[in-house]
Write an enzyme that holds these catalytic residues in place. Structure first.
Site, PDB file in Angstrom:
ATOM      1  N   SER A   1       0.831  -1.104   0.213  1.00  0.00           N
ATOM      2  CA  SER A   1       0.036   0.047  -0.083  1.00  0.00           C
ATOM      3  C   SER A   1       0.921   1.243   0.056  1.00  0.00           C
ATOM      4  O   SER A   1       2.190   1.298   0.457  1.00  0.00           O
ATOM      5  CB  SER A   1      -0.950  -0.136   1.115  1.00  0.00           C
ATOM      6  OG  SER A   1      -1.522   1.195   1.458  1.00  0.00           O
TER       7      SER A   1
ATOM      8  N   TYR B   1      -2.400  -0.756  10.026  1.00  0.00           N
ATOM      9  CA  TYR B   1      -2.462  -0.882   8.593  1.00  0.00           C
ATOM     10  C   TYR B   1      -1.062  -0.706   8.104  1.00  0.00           C
ATOM     11  O   TYR B   1      -0.529  -1.066   7.118  1.00  0.00           O
ATOM     12  CB  TYR B   1      -3.539  -0.324   7.876  1.00  0.00           C
ATOM     13  CG  TYR B   1      -3.555  -0.720   6.341  1.00  0.00           C
ATOM     14  CD1 TYR B   1      -4.146  -1.851   6.018  1.00  0.00           C
ATOM     15  CD2 TYR B   1      -3.223   0.282   5.249  1.00  0.00           C
ATOM     16  CE1 TYR B   1      -4.521  -2.332   4.425  1.00  0.00           C
ATOM     17  CE2 TYR B   1      -3.564  -0.193   4.174  1.00  0.00           C
ATOM     18  CZ  TYR B   1      -3.887  -1.553   3.582  1.00  0.00           C
ATOM     19  OH  TYR B   1      -4.037  -1.594   2.282  1.00  0.00           O
TER      20      TYR B   1
ATOM     21  N   LYS C   1       1.840  -3.013   6.303  1.00  0.00           N
ATOM     22  CA  LYS C   1       2.576  -2.898   5.295  1.00  0.00           C
ATOM     23  C   LYS C   1       3.850  -2.407   5.112  1.00  0.00           C
ATOM     24  O   LYS C   1       4.456  -2.787   4.132  1.00  0.00           O
ATOM     25  CB  LYS C   1       1.396  -1.626   4.439  1.00  0.00           C
ATOM     26  CG  LYS C   1       0.100  -2.389   4.245  1.00  0.00           C
ATOM     27  CD  LYS C   1      -0.048  -3.703   3.382  1.00  0.00           C
ATOM     28  CE  LYS C   1      -1.568  -4.302   2.964  1.00  0.00           C
ATOM     29  NZ  LYS C   1      -1.452  -5.398   1.935  1.00  0.00           N
TER      30      LYS C   1
END
Length: 274
Positions: free
Chosen positions: A130, A143, A147
């Site tokens: 991401s 998150y 990532k």
């Protein structure tokens, strides 16, 4: 793209938004695709084997079954992922642990299980990361951390097996999919913070990485994404200021007033403005 014809491909998260489109695109390019997913759906368009990627005992057997069905393995696409709100100022909870399990450890254990076959075939592995791996946003710490850790794992893997297996990382921005549902429900929509992009753009980027003569190291999905990644890498202080300014604008507009997880940020922003 004719380099994909006859390739044997394993895609994780094959029943999800990216997974379904990617499987269809690779199949159309002549590849044979088998998927893994915790909840296989009949509309995936390719055989999808049930597998909980967070279960260390289940993954090796599922990967072996997929490889046997394919007759070998040329490409692994670690696409499975989950999101959700997780402010960095709060202690880690089950949401944080789940994101680390799926976004990092599931890719790690799937790759480890597939490596012997990838090495034999001189194959490739692609990680769907991401842009938040390099350009993090507040209130989504799990998150971004998971990532960024995934990218670090890819870098280490490249050093260890790069003579025999190509390792690429793809960096999508925000794509409309169920992965954002829990964030929206918490009043923390990324609208106005991250520019949406079409799922087909992400799929094409993965396809290009898979078909390239040499495995590219980092693959942005848009021109804007290429600029954002360059900014994050070469001018991180400026990138931080841009993110802070954008978030400050959302707070000033009252966009986060109804989000309990943002209460600390909102309070500190208003204290500072007094």
């Amino acid at each position: 793209m004719n380099r994909l014809a006859g390739k044997r491909v394993l895609v994780t998260g094959a029943s999800g938004t990216f997974g379904r489109h990617l499987s269809a695109t690779l199949t159309a390019a002549g590849a044979s695709v088998v998927g893994l997913d915790r909840h296989p759906t009949p509309d995936a368009g390719v055989p999808v084997l049930p597998c909980d990627l967070t279960d260390p005992d289940a993954v090796p057997a599922a990967v072996r079954a997929a490889v046997e069905r394919l007759g070998g393995l040329d490409l692994l696409v670690n696409n499975a992922g989950v999101g959700g709100p997780a402010p960095a100022e709060l202690p880690p909870d089950d949401v944080v642990r789940h994101q680390l399990e799926v976004n990092l450890l599931a890719s790690w254990r799937t790759t480890a299980a597939a490596l012997p076959d990838l090495i034999t075939a001189r194959g490739r592995v692609i990680f769907v990361a991401s842009r938040m791996a390099l350009l993090p946003l507040p209130l989504a710490a799990a998150y971004g951390v998971s990532k960024r850790a995934l990218v670090a794992y890819a870098d280490a893997l490249r050093h260890e097996v790069g003579t025999h297996v190509g390792v690429s990382v793809v960096y999508p921005s925000m794509v409309s999919s169920p992965i954002h549902d829990s964030t929206v429900e918490a009043g923390l929509s990324l609208q106005g913070v991250s520019r949406p992009e079409p799922v087909q753009g992400v799929v094409r980027a993965i396809q290009r990485a898979a078909a390239a003569r040499r495995a590219p190291r980092d693959v942005p999905t848009t021109t804007r994404g290429r600029l954002e990644l360059a900014l994050a890498r070469h001018a991180p202080g400026l990138a931080d200021r841009l993110v802070r300014r954008t978030v400050a604008g959302r707070i000033a507009a009252g966009d986060l007033d109804a989000a309990p997880l943002a209460a600390g940020m909102v309070r500190r922003a208003r204290d500072r403005a007094r």
